[in-house]
Design a protein around this motif. Structure first.
Motif, short mmCIF file in Angstrom:
data_model
loop_
_atom_site.label_atom_id
_atom_site.label_comp_id
_atom_site.label_asym_id
_atom_site.label_seq_id
_atom_site.Cartn_x
_atom_site.Cartn_y
_atom_site.Cartn_z
N GLY A 187 -22.74 -17.96 -20.09
CA GLY A 187 -22.06 -18.04 -21.36
C GLY A 187 -22.18 -16.78 -22.19
O GLY A 187 -22.92 -15.85 -21.84
N PRO A 188 -21.50 -16.76 -23.32
CA PRO A 188 -21.47 -15.58 -24.19
C PRO A 188 -22.78 -15.40 -24.95
O PRO A 188 -23.70 -16.22 -24.86
N PHE A 189 -22.87 -14.31 -25.72
CA PHE A 189 -24.01 -14.06 -26.60
C PHE A 189 -24.19 -15.27 -27.52
O PHE A 189 -23.20 -15.83 -27.99
N PRO A 190 -25.42 -15.74 -27.79
CA PRO A 190 -26.69 -15.10 -27.49
C PRO A 190 -27.28 -15.42 -26.11
O PRO A 190 -28.37 -14.96 -25.81
N TYR A 191 -26.59 -16.24 -25.30
CA TYR A 191 -27.07 -16.43 -23.93
C TYR A 191 -26.98 -15.11 -23.16
O TYR A 191 -27.93 -14.67 -22.53
N HIS A 192 -25.80 -14.50 -23.19
CA HIS A 192 -25.64 -13.23 -22.49
C HIS A 192 -26.29 -12.13 -23.33
O HIS A 192 -25.96 -11.96 -24.51
N PRO A 193 -27.23 -11.39 -22.74
CA PRO A 193 -27.96 -10.40 -23.53
C PRO A 193 -27.04 -9.37 -24.19
O PRO A 193 -26.08 -8.89 -23.58
N TYR A 194 -27.35 -9.04 -25.42
CA TYR A 194 -26.55 -8.08 -26.17
C TYR A 194 -26.60 -6.71 -25.49
O TYR A 194 -27.65 -6.26 -25.04
N GLY A 195 -25.45 -6.06 -25.40
CA GLY A 195 -25.38 -4.73 -24.82
C GLY A 195 -25.29 -4.70 -23.31
O GLY A 195 -25.39 -3.63 -22.70
N SER A 196 -25.10 -5.86 -22.67
CA SER A 196 -25.01 -5.90 -21.21
C SER A 196 -23.80 -5.11 -20.72
O SER A 196 -22.74 -5.11 -21.34
N GLN A 197 -23.95 -4.46 -19.59
CA GLN A 197 -22.87 -3.66 -19.02
C GLN A 197 -21.77 -4.54 -18.44
O GLN A 197 -20.61 -4.13 -18.39
N LYS A 198 -22.12 -5.75 -18.03
CA LYS A 198 -21.17 -6.62 -17.36
C LYS A 198 -20.83 -7.80 -18.26
O LYS A 198 -21.70 -8.45 -18.83
#
Length: 296
Positions: free
Chosen positions: A258-269
């Motif tokens: 899922g999206p931020f905040p699950y997906h780490p901020y600044g991820s390349q992918k």
């Protein structure tokens, strides 16, 4: 062995009259998805249900539905004084709505972590009764999720001992984070997992770490230890389902990134690309496992 891959719609705006989903779902079909897993809270039952069912019927996509016995943490602070009876009332209401979509699976985020274990037992016994009354026995799986009753493996073990017919959605990324360790190394952890895994009938296949419920790129070598742990656990689930169901086994899974905040901020992918890449990779991985288990 049948393996069905579902794409979570988490973080993807449906648009007016579900127009954005209508454009997106054919892409999911081409990517090899068997269906979509839909959060019931983003839909208007009176308007969106018929549209969603029509779109999926046209594309031959199955539907899995996520329901909630109380609002999720992302919707704001949880109300106080919510006991099993109140959760069961909302559970029934949500289940009646979900049934209108003719889902192959209903994933329930339910109960709450602050209850005494026996309050959770009361709740889950009640869910099985409601499932039976609504003709949905065997369709609902209850998710291992932070803030919910199944928030860690040890309380889950206790609940399952009291409610042995309960079916589980394994989102083990939550447990790795809560327990703050690789899950299948210690003997005591493996002993508990051996009691839980036979109840797993749906998989939220997200790789997390001991400090985060979602890693930004599971194939990065830095996450090798976590990736191998989750793959061992999912293989264990598939073997258990095969032993119980034989040739009739049907594995359903969601690469639920899922999206931020699950997906780490600044991820390349982008998180959606992680979901799609992991979905394809795990489809092949699960099929390989199944091929070894299925009699020639």
């Amino acid at each position: 062995m049948q393996i069905s891959r579902f794409r979570s719609i988490w973080g993807v705006d449906p648009g007016a009259n579900l127009e954005k989903w209508k454009e997106w779902f054919p892409c999911l079909k081409r990517l090899g998805y068997s269906g979509v897993e839909v959060d019931i809270l983003v839909l208007n039952p009176e308007h969106d249900f018929v549209l969603l069912r029509d779109i999926c019927d046209h594309l031959d996509l199955k539907i899995s539905v996520v329901i909630f016995s109380s609002l999720p943490q992302s919707q704001g602070l949880r109300s106080t004084g919510l006991n099993a009876d109140i959760h069961l009332q909302r559970y029934r209401e949500q289940l009646q709505l979900a049934a209108q979509l003719r889902p192959v699976k209903i994933n329930a985020q339910d109960g709450q972590d602050s209850w005494a274990p026996d309050e959770s037992v009361k709740f889950y016994k009640g869910t099985l009764q409601i499932d039976s009354e609504l003709g949905l026995s065997g369709v609902v799986c209850h998710e291992t999720h932070r803030s919910r009753s199944l928030c860690n493996p040890y309380v889950t073990e206790y609940i399952l001992e009291q409610v042995p017919d309960l079916r589980i959605t394994a989102d083990l990324s939550h447990w790795m984070l809560v327990c703050e360790r690789i899950l299948d190394v210690r003997d005591d952890d493996r002993a508990v997992l051996a009691k839980v895994i036979p109840h797993v009938h749906h998989i939220h296949a997200r790789i997390g770490t001991t400090q985060s419920s979602q890693c930004p790129d599971p194939t990065n070598p830095v996450f090798r230890e976590e990736r191998q742990c989750f793959e061992r656990l999912w293989q264990w689930v598939i073997k258990e389902r095969f032993e119980q169901d034989g040739d009739n086994v049907h594995i359903t899974f969601v690469p639920e990134y899922g999206p931020f905040p699950y997906h780490p901020y600044g991820s390349q992918k982008f998180y959606g690309a992680v979901a799609d890449d992991e979905g394809a990779r795990l489809q092949a991985f699960f099929e390989e496992i199944g091929g070894k288990l299925t009699p020639a």
